[in-house]
Design a protein around this motif. Structure first.
Motif, PDB file in Angstrom:
ATOM      1  N   PHE A 110       0.816  -1.212   0.000  1.00 50.68           N
ATOM      2  CA  PHE A 110       0.000   0.000   0.000  1.00 50.68           C
ATOM      3  C   PHE A 110       0.849   1.261   0.000  1.00 50.68           C
ATOM      4  O   PHE A 110       0.580   2.202  -0.754  1.00 50.68           O
ATOM      5  CB  PHE A 110      -0.890  -0.036   1.248  1.00 50.68           C
ATOM      6  N   SER A 111       1.873   1.296   0.842  1.00 49.76           N
ATOM      7  CA  SER A 111       2.613   2.538   1.081  1.00 49.76           C
ATOM      8  C   SER A 111       4.013   2.572   0.487  1.00 49.76           C
ATOM      9  O   SER A 111       4.686   3.610   0.577  1.00 49.76           O
ATOM     10  CB  SER A 111       2.712   2.795   2.597  1.00 49.76           C
ATOM     11  N   VAL A 112       4.463   1.465  -0.101  1.00 52.24           N
ATOM     12  CA  VAL A 112       5.778   1.456  -0.742  1.00 52.24           C
ATOM     13  C   VAL A 112       5.653   1.062  -2.213  1.00 52.24           C
ATOM     14  O   VAL A 112       6.000   1.846  -3.105  1.00 52.24           O
ATOM     15  CB  VAL A 112       6.762   0.519  -0.010  1.00 52.24           C
ATOM     16  N   TYR A 113       5.129  -0.130  -2.475  1.00 55.43           N
ATOM     17  CA  TYR A 113       5.007  -0.549  -3.871  1.00 55.43           C
ATOM     18  C   TYR A 113       4.106   0.411  -4.651  1.00 55.43           C
ATOM     19  O   TYR A 113       4.390   0.744  -5.804  1.00 55.43           O
ATOM     20  CB  TYR A 113       4.435  -1.961  -3.967  1.00 55.43           C
ATOM     21  N   GLY A 114       3.017   0.847  -4.022  1.00 56.13           N
ATOM     22  CA  GLY A 114       2.094   1.766  -4.698  1.00 56.13           C
ATOM     23  C   GLY A 114       2.749   3.071  -5.113  1.00 56.13           C
ATOM     24  O   GLY A 114       2.697   3.454  -6.290  1.00 56.13           O
ATOM     25  N   PRO A 115       3.365   3.792  -4.176  1.00 50.11           N
ATOM     26  CA  PRO A 115       4.022   5.042  -4.558  1.00 50.11           C
ATOM     27  C   PRO A 115       5.130   4.856  -5.592  1.00 50.11           C
ATOM     28  O   PRO A 115       5.266   5.665  -6.516  1.00 50.11           O
ATOM     29  CB  PRO A 115       4.596   5.562  -3.235  1.00 50.11           C
ATOM     30  N   VAL A 116       5.900   3.778  -5.453  1.00 50.00           N
ATOM     31  CA  VAL A 116       6.979   3.548  -6.410  1.00 50.00           C
ATOM     32  C   VAL A 116       6.407   3.324  -7.811  1.00 50.00           C
ATOM     33  O   VAL A 116       6.875   3.904  -8.797  1.00 50.00           O
ATOM     34  CB  VAL A 116       7.864   2.361  -5.977  1.00 50.00           C
ATOM     35  N   ALA A 117       5.369   2.487  -7.897  1.00 50.24           N
ATOM     36  CA  ALA A 117       4.752   2.226  -9.204  1.00 50.24           C
ATOM     37  C   ALA A 117       4.173   3.500  -9.801  1.00 50.24           C
ATOM     38  O   ALA A 117       4.296   3.754 -11.011  1.00 50.24           O
ATOM     39  CB  ALA A 117       3.657   1.166  -9.062  1.00 50.24           C
ATOM     40  N   ALA A 118       3.532   4.304  -8.952  1.00 47.49           N
ATOM     41  CA  ALA A 118       2.917   5.547  -9.436  1.00 47.49           C
ATOM     42  C   ALA A 118       3.974   6.522  -9.940  1.00 47.49           C
ATOM     43  O   ALA A 118       3.841   7.115 -11.021  1.00 47.49           O
ATOM     44  CB  ALA A 118       2.082   6.178  -8.330  1.00 47.49           C
ATOM     45  N   VAL A 119       5.013   6.706  -9.155  1.00 47.18           N
ATOM     46  CA  VAL A 119       6.070   7.647  -9.547  1.00 47.18           C
ATOM     47  C   VAL A 119       6.747   7.192 -10.832  1.00 47.18           C
ATOM     48  O   VAL A 119       6.987   7.991 -11.747  1.00 47.18           O
ATOM     49  CB  VAL A 119       7.098   7.815  -8.410  1.00 47.18           C
ATOM     50  N   GLN A 120       7.062   5.908 -10.912  1.00 44.01           N
ATOM     51  CA  GLN A 120       7.734   5.414 -12.109  1.00 44.01           C
ATOM     52  C   GLN A 120       6.877   5.607 -13.368  1.00 44.01           C
ATOM     53  O   GLN A 120       7.401   5.842 -14.454  1.00 44.01           O
ATOM     54  CB  GLN A 120       8.086   3.935 -11.932  1.00 44.01           C
ATOM     55  N   GLN A 121       5.556   5.539 -13.194  1.00 45.33           N
ATOM     56  CA  GLN A 121       4.676   5.724 -14.347  1.00 45.33           C
ATOM     57  C   GLN A 121       4.639   7.175 -14.816  1.00 45.33           C
ATOM     58  O   GLN A 121       4.647   7.450 -16.018  1.00 45.33           O
ATOM     59  CB  GLN A 121       3.255   5.254 -14.002  1.00 45.33           C
ATOM     60  N   VAL A 122       4.584   8.125 -13.879  1.00 42.77           N
ATOM     61  CA  VAL A 122       4.400   9.526 -14.274  1.00 42.77           C
ATOM     62  C   VAL A 122       5.707  10.280 -14.474  1.00 42.77           C
ATOM     63  O   VAL A 122       5.716  11.350 -15.095  1.00 42.77           O
ATOM     64  CB  VAL A 122       3.526  10.284 -13.240  1.00 42.77           C
ATOM     65  N   LEU A 123       6.810   9.738 -13.982  1.00 48.58           N
ATOM     66  CA  LEU A 123       8.075  10.474 -14.038  1.00 48.58           C
ATOM     67  C   LEU A 123       8.528  10.805 -15.463  1.00 48.58           C
ATOM     68  O   LEU A 123       8.973  11.935 -15.714  1.00 48.58           O
ATOM     69  CB  LEU A 123       9.160   9.696 -13.287  1.00 48.58           C
ATOM     70  N   SER A 160       8.359   7.441   3.499  1.00 47.95           N
ATOM     71  CA  SER A 160       9.047   8.708   3.779  1.00 47.95           C
ATOM     72  C   SER A 160      10.477   8.676   3.263  1.00 47.95           C
ATOM     73  O   SER A 160      10.959   9.647   2.657  1.00 47.95           O
ATOM     74  CB  SER A 160       9.059   8.987   5.286  1.00 47.95           C
ATOM     75  N   ALA A 161      11.167   7.562   3.499  1.00 48.78           N
ATOM     76  CA  ALA A 161      12.547   7.444   3.032  1.00 48.78           C
ATOM     77  C   ALA A 161      12.606   7.502   1.514  1.00 48.78           C
ATOM     78  O   ALA A 161      13.462   8.195   0.939  1.00 48.78           O
ATOM     79  CB  ALA A 161      13.152   6.135   3.542  1.00 48.78           C
ATOM     80  N   TYR A 162      11.686   6.815   0.857  1.00 49.01           N
ATOM     81  CA  TYR A 162      11.646   6.832  -0.610  1.00 49.01           C
ATOM     82  C   TYR A 162      11.396   8.253  -1.109  1.00 49.01           C
ATOM     83  O   TYR A 162      12.080   8.736  -2.023  1.00 49.01           O
ATOM     84  CB  TYR A 162      10.552   5.889  -1.096  1.00 49.01           C
ATOM     85  N   GLY A 163      10.432   8.931  -0.500  1.00 50.27           N
ATOM     86  CA  GLY A 163      10.131  10.296  -0.909  1.00 50.27           C
ATOM     87  C   GLY A 163      11.305  11.234  -0.724  1.00 50.27           C
ATOM     88  O   GLY A 163      11.584  12.075  -1.585  1.00 50.27           O
ATOM     89  N   HIS A 164      12.000  11.083   0.408  1.00 54.00           N
ATOM     90  CA  HIS A 164      13.137  11.966   0.673  1.00 54.00           C
ATOM     91  C   HIS A 164      14.253  11.726  -0.353  1.00 54.00           C
ATOM     92  O   HIS A 164      14.897  12.677  -0.829  1.00 54.00           O
ATOM     93  CB  HIS A 164      13.654  11.744   2.092  1.00 54.00           C
ATOM     94  N   LEU A 165      14.476  10.454  -0.681  1.00 49.97           N
ATOM     95  CA  LEU A 165      15.473  10.144  -1.707  1.00 49.97           C
ATOM     96  C   LEU A 165      15.092  10.763  -3.050  1.00 49.97           C
ATOM     97  O   LEU A 165      15.940  11.322  -3.760  1.00 49.97           O
ATOM     98  CB  LEU A 165      15.607   8.625  -1.847  1.00 49.97           C
ATOM     99  N   LEU A 166      13.813  10.666  -3.410  1.00 50.74           N
ATOM    100  CA  LEU A 166      13.342  11.280  -4.650  1.00 50.74           C
ATOM    101  C   LEU A 166      13.523  12.794  -4.626  1.00 50.74           C
ATOM    102  O   LEU A 166      13.904  13.398  -5.630  1.00 50.74           O
ATOM    103  CB  LEU A 166      11.861  10.962  -4.867  1.00 50.74           C
ATOM    104  N   HIS A 167      13.186  13.398  -3.483  1.00 48.16           N
ATOM    105  CA  HIS A 167      13.326  14.851  -3.340  1.00 48.16           C
ATOM    106  C   HIS A 167      14.737  15.296  -3.717  1.00 48.16           C
ATOM    107  O   HIS A 167      14.930  16.251  -4.489  1.00 48.16           O
ATOM    108  CB  HIS A 167      13.004  15.262  -1.910  1.00 48.16           C
ATOM    109  N   ASP A 168      15.719  14.590  -3.188  1.00 44.48           N
ATOM    110  CA  ASP A 168      17.111  14.961  -3.444  1.00 44.48           C
ATOM    111  C   ASP A 168      17.521  14.644  -4.881  1.00 44.48           C
ATOM    112  O   ASP A 168      18.244  15.415  -5.517  1.00 44.48           O
ATOM    113  CB  ASP A 168      18.028  14.231  -2.464  1.00 44.48           C
TER     114      ASP A 168
END
Length: 221
Positions: A110-123, A160-168
């Motif tokens: 829900f909170s890791v695979y989902g965000p990663v899949a979403a970001v990879q699709q729209v990036l 949160s860790a994934y998001g922070h890594l993406l931010h940087d």
């Protein structure tokens, strides 16, 4: 024309964000499991002059989520803003000593695979535009783990860790990644946690583009 995709769109925060960003001229993609609820919300937004469409999917199915976002981009314009804010299921919130490895599968999907899949699709689309925003919305356990909510505590920390890594990693490309932490419940009429107020906060984060983590309210509030 670009769009905002709201993953976890419902009648509270999701609807408020759709109205707020819609007023700014963005087309709105609404993603959640309930097709009828999405259709009703899209109709309500149309009455306000906001172009919106529903894309039913389950965030725990990465391929379905990516497919829904792909359709949204094709139909409404490149996804410039991605908001990931589905509400966790109650069974993710078990006491830590009663939580097995199997109990963590759902929260992590829900909170890791989902965000990663979403970001990879729209990036790729954001990169093509030369701009973009990713907004991650989490509860207070993203910052302070709770012994009775082990699943969300673990999964939100990973998100949160994934998001922070993406931010940087993406800052130099004009793509802003930020997290809004909402301690406790979203409450209508609350000075800082009313859905419309939170939507204004998210709009300001998108507009101002500074910092990764933002708080809707005090962590003890």
């Amino acid at each position: 024309m670009s769009s905002i995709a709201i993953v976890g769109a419902g009648p509270g925060l999701g609807a408020a964000v759709a109205r707020r960003f819609g007023r700014e001229g963005h087309r709105v993609a609404l993603l959640a499991r309930d097709a009828d609820r999405l259709a009703a919300l899209a109709e309500e937004l149309a009455g306000l002059g906001v172009e919106a469409r529903g894309y039913p999917c389950d965030v725990r199915d990465p391929l379905a989520l990516a497919g829904a976002l792909e359709r949204a981009g094709d139909e409404l314009g490149t996804v410039e803003i991605l908001q990931y804010s589905p509400v966790p299921q109650r069974d993710f919130m078990r006491p830590v000593l009663e939580t097995t490895h199997a109990d963590l599968l759902g929260p992590v999907e829900f909170s890791v695979y989902g965000p990663v899949a979403a970001v990879q699709q729209v990036l790729p689309g954001m990169r093509e535009l030369g701009r973009g925003t990713v907004l991650l919305v989490n509860g207070g356990t993203a910052v302070i783990p709770h012994p009775d909510r082990a699943g969300t505590s673990v999964a939100f920390a990973a998100e949160s860790a994934y998001g922070h890594l993406l931010h940087d990693a993406l800052a130099g490309e004009g793509i802003h990644v930020a997290q809004l932490v909402i301690p406790g419940a979203i409450v209508e009429g609350h000075a800082r946690k009313d859905p419309a107020v939170l939507a204004d906060t998210l709009w300001a984060i998108h507009r101002d583009r500074h910092g990764f983590r933002h708080y809707a309210d005090d962590l003890d509030g």
